[in-house]
Design a protein around this motif. Sequence first.
Motif, PDB file in Angstrom:
ATOM      1  N   PHE A  47       0.808  -1.223   0.000  1.00  0.00           N
ATOM      2  CA  PHE A  47       0.000   0.000   0.000  1.00  0.00           C
ATOM      3  C   PHE A  47       0.833   1.261   0.000  1.00  0.00           C
ATOM      4  CE2 PHE A  47       0.632   1.414   4.365  1.00  0.00           C
ATOM      5  CZ  PHE A  47       1.108   0.266   4.968  1.00  0.00           C
ATOM      6  N   GLU A  53      -3.440   3.942  -2.856  1.00  0.00           N
ATOM      7  CA  GLU A  53      -3.257   2.631  -3.493  1.00  0.00           C
ATOM      8  C   GLU A  53      -3.177   1.563  -2.408  1.00  0.00           C
ATOM      9  OE1 GLU A  53      -3.393   2.196  -6.633  1.00  0.00           O
ATOM     10  OE2 GLU A  53      -2.999   4.212  -7.429  1.00  0.00           O
ATOM     11  N   VAL A  54      -4.071   0.583  -2.479  1.00  0.00           N
ATOM     12  CA  VAL A  54      -4.053  -0.504  -1.499  1.00  0.00           C
ATOM     13  C   VAL A  54      -4.293  -1.823  -2.211  1.00  0.00           C
ATOM     14  CG1 VAL A  54      -5.173  -1.497   0.540  1.00  0.00           C
ATOM     15  CG2 VAL A  54      -4.978   0.980   0.343  1.00  0.00           C
ATOM     16  N   LYS A  55      -3.466  -2.814  -1.911  1.00  0.00           N
ATOM     17  CA  LYS A  55      -3.684  -4.166  -2.454  1.00  0.00           C
ATOM     18  C   LYS A  55      -3.522  -5.171  -1.334  1.00  0.00           C
ATOM     19  CE  LYS A  55      -1.954  -3.451  -7.111  1.00  0.00           C
ATOM     20  NZ  LYS A  55      -0.673  -3.194  -7.742  1.00  0.00           N
ATOM     21  N   TRP A  56      -4.425  -6.148  -1.315  1.00  0.00           N
ATOM     22  CA  TRP A  56      -4.302  -7.219  -0.320  1.00  0.00           C
ATOM     23  C   TRP A  56      -4.151  -8.552  -1.043  1.00  0.00           C
ATOM     24  CZ3 TRP A  56      -3.908  -7.259   4.963  1.00  0.00           C
ATOM     25  CH2 TRP A  56      -4.075  -6.014   5.612  1.00  0.00           C
ATOM     26  N   GLU A 242      -7.235  -8.938  -6.561  1.00  0.00           N
ATOM     27  CA  GLU A 242      -7.610  -7.529  -6.700  1.00  0.00           C
ATOM     28  C   GLU A 242      -8.569  -7.256  -7.855  1.00  0.00           C
ATOM     29  OE1 GLU A 242      -7.380  -4.946  -4.822  1.00  0.00           O
ATOM     30  OE2 GLU A 242      -6.268  -5.940  -3.235  1.00  0.00           O
ATOM     31  N   HIS A 262     -15.265  -2.525  -4.727  1.00  0.00           N
ATOM     32  CA  HIS A 262     -14.663  -3.507  -3.819  1.00  0.00           C
ATOM     33  C   HIS A 262     -14.059  -4.638  -4.638  1.00  0.00           C
ATOM     34  CE1 HIS A 262     -15.539  -2.013   0.186  1.00  0.00           C
ATOM     35  NE2 HIS A 262     -16.658  -1.513  -0.322  1.00  0.00           N
ATOM     36  N   THR A 263     -12.917  -5.111  -4.163  1.00  0.00           N
ATOM     37  CA  THR A 263     -12.243  -6.183  -4.887  1.00  0.00           C
ATOM     38  C   THR A 263     -12.456  -7.517  -4.160  1.00  0.00           C
ATOM     39  OG1 THR A 263     -10.152  -5.671  -3.817  1.00  0.00           O
ATOM     40  CG2 THR A 263     -10.607  -4.580  -5.936  1.00  0.00           C
ATOM     41  N   PRO A 456      -4.245   0.334   6.330  1.00  0.00           N
ATOM     42  CA  PRO A 456      -5.297  -0.311   5.535  1.00  0.00           C
ATOM     43  C   PRO A 456      -5.776  -1.629   6.155  1.00  0.00           C
ATOM     44  CG  PRO A 456      -3.166  -0.417   4.405  1.00  0.00           C
ATOM     45  CD  PRO A 456      -2.958   0.412   5.621  1.00  0.00           C
ATOM     46  N   ARG A 462     -11.279   0.073  -3.023  1.00  0.00           N
ATOM     47  CA  ARG A 462      -9.999   0.422  -3.652  1.00  0.00           C
ATOM     48  C   ARG A 462     -10.059   1.698  -4.460  1.00  0.00           C
ATOM     49  NH1 ARG A 462      -9.355  -3.498  -0.452  1.00  0.00           N
ATOM     50  NH2 ARG A 462      -8.154  -5.337  -1.060  1.00  0.00           N
ATOM     51  N   THR A 463     -11.237   2.077  -4.891  1.00  0.00           N
ATOM     52  CA  THR A 463     -11.352   3.296  -5.701  1.00  0.00           C
ATOM     53  C   THR A 463     -12.829   3.665  -5.870  1.00  0.00           C
ATOM     54  OG1 THR A 463     -10.568   4.342  -7.770  1.00  0.00           O
ATOM     55  CG2 THR A 463     -11.444   2.110  -7.958  1.00  0.00           C
ATOM     56  N   HIS A 468     -10.558   7.823  -9.807  1.00  0.00           N
ATOM     57  CA  HIS A 468      -9.628   7.594  -8.697  1.00  0.00           C
ATOM     58  C   HIS A 468      -9.256   8.908  -8.007  1.00  0.00           C
ATOM     59  CE1 HIS A 468      -7.162   4.919  -6.364  1.00  0.00           C
ATOM     60  NE2 HIS A 468      -6.161   5.769  -6.456  1.00  0.00           N
TER      61      HIS A 468
END
Length: 636
Positions: A47, A53-56, A242, A262-263, A456, A462-463, A468
């Motif tokens: 992140f 920007e955030v990714k899990w 994602e 939402h991812t 996060p 996520r956006t 964005h």
Amino acid sequence: MSYFKIDSLEQYFKHYNKSIREPRKFWGKIAEENFTWYQYWDKVVDFNMADAEVKWFVDAKVNITKNCIDRHLAKKGDKTAIIFEPNDPSEQALHISYNELYERVSKMANVLREQGINKGDRVCIYLPMIPELAVAVLACARIGAIHSVVFAGFSASAVASRINDSQCKMVITSDGGYRGNKTIDLKGIVDEALQNCPSVTSVLVAKRTNAEIQMKAGRDQWLAPLLDNALNNSVAEIMDAEDPLFILYTSGSTGKPKGMVHTTAGYMVYTAYTFKNVFNYEENDIFWCTADIGWITGHSYILYGPLLNGATTVIYEGIPSYPDFSRFWETIEKHKVTQFYTAPTAIRALAKENLSYVQRFPLKSLKVIGSVGEPINEEAWHWYNDHVGGKRCPVVDTWWQTETGGIMIAPLAFTTPTKPTYATLPLPGIQPVLMDDKRNEIEGNQVVGSLCIKFPWPGIARTIWGDHQRYKDTYFSTFPGKYFTGDGALRDEVGYYRITGRVDDVVIVSGHNLGTAPIEDAINEHPAVAESAIVGFPHDIKGNALYGYVILKESGEYRDRDNLSKEINQHIADHIGPIAKLDKIQYVTGLPKTRSGKIMRRILRKIAEGDYSNFGDITTLLNPEIVEEIVKGRIV
Ligand code: ATP
Ligand code: MG
């Protein structure tokens, strides 16, 4: 050690500390042990909050419906996944087992594929609360199409703007819907909306009311025959962690609704985890969330959270007042509901009615009762606790947002001691902070500030679809490096949080920052008052003064309004302080609300200011007629 379930307050603190010190280990272990994956992640989280920007679970592969349905089939294929309670109580309730859900979702997924819907395509779902709605949502997730559920109470223009915003290819709707003693012409609304939606090439229509409707050749098809001809098994699409799972528009309480994206993986892990712990879900529980699936609460706690846990979830088609005000209580009794989750607006509406509606039912099956959507005022909290929970069931006041995907601050049932009007403690993984006007973090307890989250969590949106920059501006710019919730909060002497309302609603009276929720709370405790809303308006001396809109319980009883106004102000002075007294009190018969039941204070603010020119985006307003009434009765 497993982190999925918390069983005591001591354990909560242990898990909480772990989740803060080692968030990667904490969420990594939960994700690994409780879900099925095609492929594990390379990194648990990646992140950059400043860039939004955030990714899990980076590079993991998964399908959420495999986790909601397929993996339960071996052991509990015959277990009821969904109980459908129809609008009309004399129509038989349906029990849909996990096996049947698998078949229905597979058929629908196959139909969508045959109709040319591919991974990444957007599908607008505009359906009443019938099983087809759940099936359509899950079928989209099965094939990787992005669902955009639009609450079936929205007008044609609201539907059209949502369809256009995300360029949906298909609409799934029905010939109509039942709500209390009304039927709603959903197909007619879709037809009108689609006059201005060039992206939509096909419409699938479920049958519910048998109303006569127009079918447009080449565009519209009945769903039933397509389903009849479809195979009842299906291969799930392999999704990246994602990949977007859905788009959902916020309630529009504070402005133009935002299409939150939402991812897949993070949302899955977070809704499953929060459902399990906040509601203390156990294997044979029957869970009922009364929200509409058109809101985030319905997405996360009617569908995904419960199904991910292999639970039985109730879908109720109707409204709380049909055929009478005991419908909720009767339904709890009928299906032996163990957890009941509703909104303060519904509680207040039912608490206004005769107590006998609820007292007729023992409600002994209930274990946990929950609230979401707005601050729950103290009087409503007690009514709920006393008459619905029988003082035995923990009241979980859950604070969260469309943007957060799942519950953020809430008591864990049977673990966290509750306190009326307090959402209490953050869930593990959630790091709330309170910020002052100079953008500094406020340390310590017994403080108030703007509520932000500084790390996060897996469920964060996520956006905003297609924008964005707006996402970044709205949530990550006010307090750089932190997620800004837009809400204000108080942290009490033991570290419990109380949401005091929207930061935009805070009124500065003679230099004092006053949140609206605590003042409304005090007013609502007056025996004559059913509901109230407070806003500020410019004042020469104080900077701002307070204007109150008050709904009375019974109109005849308090005829002397001047005296009543004095009493209300005395009440405020006693509970909050003389500074919070209202300069103007207007008695009204209703308040402008969003279709999700929240008071739209921004409209009330405009009226109090005497500015009727521009109420902003009011497409989500439920009762426009009340606005006129309030404007007419404005106190000058
Ligand atoms: P918009 O963002 O379009 O203005 P909205 O904020 O009403 O609409 P939602 O995401 O449905 O859209 O609502 C989230 C908000 O609801 C929170 O930010 C908070 O203000 C309020 N809220 C939700 N649950 C609670 C709760 N338990 N206590 C207090 N407030 C709550
Ligand atoms: Mg909001």
